[in-house]
Design an enzyme around this catalytic site. Sequence first.
Site, PDB file in Angstrom:
ATOM      1  N   ASP A 186      -1.824   0.161  -4.552  1.00 32.27           N
ATOM      2  CA  ASP A 186      -3.067   0.815  -4.960  1.00 32.27           C
ATOM      3  C   ASP A 186      -2.822   2.275  -5.370  1.00 32.27           C
ATOM      4  O   ASP A 186      -3.649   2.888  -6.018  1.00 32.27           O
ATOM      5  CB  ASP A 186      -4.156   0.700  -3.880  1.00 32.27           C
ATOM      6  N   HIS A 187      -1.680   2.802  -4.989  1.00 26.43           N
ATOM      7  CA  HIS A 187      -1.294   4.166  -5.348  1.00 26.43           C
ATOM      8  C   HIS A 187       0.103   4.390  -4.779  1.00 26.43           C
ATOM      9  O   HIS A 187       0.611   3.550  -4.046  1.00 26.43           O
ATOM     10  CB  HIS A 187      -2.253   5.204  -4.746  1.00 26.43           C
ATOM     11  N   THR A 193      -8.088  -1.271   2.196  1.00 28.90           N
ATOM     12  CA  THR A 193      -7.652  -2.232   1.174  1.00 28.90           C
ATOM     13  C   THR A 193      -8.315  -3.601   1.349  1.00 28.90           C
ATOM     14  O   THR A 193      -8.982  -4.083   0.417  1.00 28.90           O
ATOM     15  CB  THR A 193      -6.117  -2.331   1.138  1.00 28.90           C
ATOM     16  N   GLU A 207      -1.290  -7.681   1.961  1.00 32.00           N
ATOM     17  CA  GLU A 207      -0.964  -6.252   1.913  1.00 32.00           C
ATOM     18  C   GLU A 207       0.084  -5.863   2.945  1.00 32.00           C
ATOM     19  O   GLU A 207      -0.073  -6.121   4.142  1.00 32.00           O
ATOM     20  CB  GLU A 207      -2.213  -5.396   2.150  1.00 32.00           C
ATOM     21  N   ASP A 216       2.403   2.655   3.305  1.00 33.56           N
ATOM     22  CA  ASP A 216       1.656   3.895   3.089  1.00 33.56           C
ATOM     23  C   ASP A 216       1.793   4.838   4.282  1.00 33.56           C
ATOM     24  O   ASP A 216       1.994   6.044   4.119  1.00 33.56           O
ATOM     25  CB  ASP A 216       0.183   3.525   2.869  1.00 33.56           C
ATOM     26  N   HIS A 261       3.211   8.572   4.417  1.00 33.27           N
ATOM     27  CA  HIS A 261       2.410   9.713   4.850  1.00 33.27           C
ATOM     28  C   HIS A 261       3.191  10.552   5.867  1.00 33.27           C
ATOM     29  O   HIS A 261       3.125  11.775   5.856  1.00 33.27           O
ATOM     30  CB  HIS A 261       1.103   9.247   5.522  1.00 33.27           C
ATOM     31  N   ASP A 304       0.824  -1.196   0.000  1.00 33.49           N
ATOM     32  CA  ASP A 304       0.000   0.000   0.000  1.00 33.49           C
ATOM     33  C   ASP A 304       0.865   1.256   0.000  1.00 33.49           C
ATOM     34  O   ASP A 304       1.716   1.444   0.840  1.00 33.49           O
ATOM     35  CB  ASP A 304      -0.905   0.006   1.233  1.00 33.49           C
ATOM     36  N   SER A 343      -7.000   4.854  -0.872  1.00 31.64           N
ATOM     37  CA  SER A 343      -6.877   3.393  -0.856  1.00 31.64           C
ATOM     38  C   SER A 343      -8.221   2.719  -1.129  1.00 31.64           C
ATOM     39  O   SER A 343      -8.253   1.615  -1.685  1.00 31.64           O
ATOM     40  CB  SER A 343      -6.347   2.907   0.500  1.00 31.64           C
TER      41      SER A 343
HETATM   42 MG    MG Z   1      -4.115  -0.172   2.492  1.00 32.84          MG
HETATM   43 ZN    ZN Z   2      -2.541   6.524   2.325  1.00 30.87          ZN
END
Ligand code: MG
Ligand code: ZN
Length: 328
Positions: free
Chosen positions: A265-266, A98, A218, A223, A227, A4, A45
């Site tokens: 996912d990004h 997710t 995942e 992620d 962040h 993620d 997400s």
């Molecule tokens: Mg996620």
């Molecule tokens: Zn995020």
Amino acid sequence: MIGDGMGLAQVSLLFTYRSKEQVFRSFPVVGFQKTQSADNLVTDSAAGATAIATGVKTTNHSIALDARGQVLKTLLEEASEKGLSTGMVVTSSIVHATPAAFVAHSTTRYHYEQIAEYFPKSSVDFFIGGGKKYFNRREKDDRNLIYELKKNGFAVYDYFHSNLYNIHPSAAKRFAFFTADNQPLPAMQQREYLPYASELAVDFLKKRSGKGFFLMVEGSQIDWACHSNQAEMLKYEILDFEKAVAAVLRLATEDGETLVIVTADHTTGGLGLNQGDAGDKVKPAFTTNGHTASMVPVFAYGPGAELFRGVYENTEIYHKIRQCFGFE
Ligand code: MG
Ligand code: ZN
């Protein structure tokens, strides 16, 4: 397998530079996916995972619903219907965006207790992740979803009473293990179950059905590290995820019939690599605290992997996986 928020382009460079295992070099096929959602160039997400799980672009915050709120059937749900076994292993709570997008349907990803209600009635055979409190210490009602999981054929365990490494799940029952009451610890604080849990999942799911399996793994906290722009935390999360990828890849190499797809996912944090040398020293820098619209690499190994070559929308991943399963 979803890392993620991984800036996989950059991360794969980090792997190449820093990793001893160089797992990502063993993937023969690399593609790129475009991740924008139905209402934003920068996806969250929920919409990113919904695109992969259902083949439909939706609005940010939506969980397996289209932009008008219609319920979308997920890959996991369809795989179960067709007799395959299904599972999820994550390092966030199991109700986080997710994993939620594969089994639940909600207008907002943040309704964790409502998302938890989908698990007992869902078709998922195996899951490992945090978030126990959304099942048994709920604010919105007094339901005990742990009891409901058991009533629906699950053997349920948690970190507080059991050690995952000592449990040998029987494939005759469905299996749930909670790794935390809310969010699991970061890898920097000795969280280390993802690689083992991924192997356990593959082993379980193969025994559970002779028709094949669908597993979503995942590395959820990559992620979160991005962040908060914490390069050191990111390194630990990536190495943890890489070990999980290596474990699954090894099993897929052994059986020769498992397709492994690694993507995100990004991207998050807009990670760039500044300075450094080709050996060990790279200097990462972040450009944002949020997600970005950069394309995300897709690594593929196994039968059907060549379908994942090229540049395409994230929704195509859903269609390519269905094609590989023979669903379309
Ligand atoms: Mg996620
Ligand atoms: Zn995020």
